[in-house]
Design an enzyme around this catalytic site. Structure first.
Site, PDB file in Angstrom:
ATOM      1  N   ARG A  89       1.001  -1.256   0.016  1.00 58.93           N
ATOM      2  CA  ARG A  89      -0.032   0.037  -0.066  1.00 58.93           C
ATOM      3  C   ARG A  89       0.834   1.175   0.085  1.00 58.93           C
ATOM      4  NH1 ARG A  89      -5.149   0.250   4.152  1.00 58.93           N
ATOM      5  NH2 ARG A  89      -5.817   1.268   2.285  1.00 58.93           N
ATOM      6  N   ASP A 238      -2.735   9.267   7.868  1.00 57.78           N
ATOM      7  CA  ASP A 238      -1.840   7.822   7.225  1.00 57.78           C
ATOM      8  C   ASP A 238      -0.476   8.800   6.826  1.00 57.78           C
ATOM      9  OD1 ASP A 238      -4.581   7.221   6.588  1.00 57.78           O
ATOM     10  OD2 ASP A 238      -3.364   5.289   6.162  1.00 57.78           O
TER      11      ASP A 238
END
Ligand code: MRU
Length: 354
Positions: A89, A238
């Site tokens: 990711r 994030d």
């Protein structure tokens, strides 16, 4: 209490499979680097800090499964596993932070080090990253709890709870803390399209400890704000760049704009491992794009006609000027964020070297 998001038991890695929640609580083993890659990519384990911790253990798991013949061979495996897992990711910087830390620790040893020592050193480092994350989250909760006024409506997006970390969470940690102190407040959890982390995971976590939680569809937030039901917005992150821009779950930016329009404070909660001083601004962050099927047939039901095109960015960037403050393990950062972030990371580096 920590809910066992990531477990290391008898030298084996287990995770709580979050794709099955809230219907089923199933713990699954991850025995190879491929298992770890798949679990991260498919969001069986998710949330920036949890991804980082899992990847750190993933290096240990990958190394053991590769059965290197000697230490020189093992050091190559460590680097290759880190590169491989780093491709799972792209947006959460905790993944790259944890992998780089594992590589650094491995390369402090050289090819003459006995192989079992390298294995033990890496296992110990992954456990340290895991335990540290728990402590960071606890401290974030302690620093943030005071921001929740008695009787407030608190809006959150996605899941920044124990499931997204080693335990406690970031945005949710301050709610757990305030709740333990007896403060009364109401949480509104955005359902968080398309994968429903708010509805499935945040609601599950808050309900389990008895914090009043109401799930709303993402497009209802403005209405609630206008009704005066929301006094505070708090989300996780994030990746936070050097200037304080924040990447978080898609929809976060919209909430920040709405919060500003309604004069509601908008806070971000994150540990130091979520900051990326190498990137000047949010424009430099790679935003993950996920499969169209998450939108066209999420949870097995087709809701979009065949052949219609779909765009599915998993994250967005909230500019620093919309952020009222960033809650970290060392306290609350306020604008201007550049110097505040630099000071946070410098203090962390000094402590780590000491
Ligand atoms: O795609 P996900 O579920 O991994 O996205 C998670 C988020 O956006 C969280 O808000 C973020 O990672 C912070 S978790 C403490």
């Amino acid at each position: 209490m920590p809910i066992g998001t990531i477990q290391w038991r008898d030298a084996r890695l287990y995770i709580l499979d979050q794709t099955l929640l809230p219907l089923e609580r199933r713990v699954i083993p991850l025995d190879t680097a491929d298992d770890v890659f798949e679990a991260i990519q498919s969001l069986r384990v998710r949330g920036a800090p949890a991804i980082g911790v899992t990847a750190a253990y993933g290096v240990v798991v990958g190394l053991r499964a590769a059965q290197p013949k000697d230490t020189a061979d093992a050091l190559v495996v460590v680097d290759n596993t880190a590169i491989y897992l780093g491709a799972s990711r792209p947006t959460a910087v905790n993944l790259f932070w944890a992998l780089a830390r594992m590589q650094r620790v491995a390369h402090r040893l050289d090819a003459t080090t006995p192989l079992p020592i390298l294995m033990e050193t890496l296992e110990a480092e992954a456990k340290t990253i895991h335990a540290e994350d728990l402590e960071l989250c606890r401290a974030i909760g302690e620093h943030g709890a005071g921001l929740i006024p008695e009787g407030a409506g608190v809006l959150t997006h996605c899941n920044a709870g124990g499931l997204a970390t080693s335990g406690y969470g970031t945005a949710l940690a301050m709610m757990f803390w305030a709740h333990e102190q007896g403060r009364k407040f109401q949480v509104y959890a955005d359902e968080t399209r398309p994968l429903l982390q708010g509805a499935r995971l945040t609601a599950w976590e808050l309900q389990a400890v008895g914090i009043p939680v109401t799930v709303i569809c993402d497009n209802m937030a403005a209405h609630l704000m206008r009704q005066g039901r929301v006094q505070l917005v708090v989300v996780g992150a994030d990746r936070i760049t050097a200037n304080g821009d924040v990447a978080n779950k898609i929809g976060t930016y919209g909430l920040a704009v709405l919060a500003q329009a309604h004069d509601i404070p908008f806070y971000v909660a994150a540990p130091y491992s979520t900051f990326d001083p190498a990137l000047c601004s949010g424009d430099d962050i790679i935003i993950e794009e996920r499969a169209a099927t998450e939108i066209t047939e999420g949870f097995g039901i087709r809701t979009v006609p065949e052949g219609v095109s779909v765009y599915n960015p998993a994250f967005d960037v909230t500019p620093a000027e919309l952020v009222s403050g960033i809650i970290t393990e060392r306290g609350l950062l306020r604008a201007p964020y550049g110097p505040a972030i630099a000071a946070l990371l410098a203090a962390t580096a000094t402590e780590t070297q000491a």
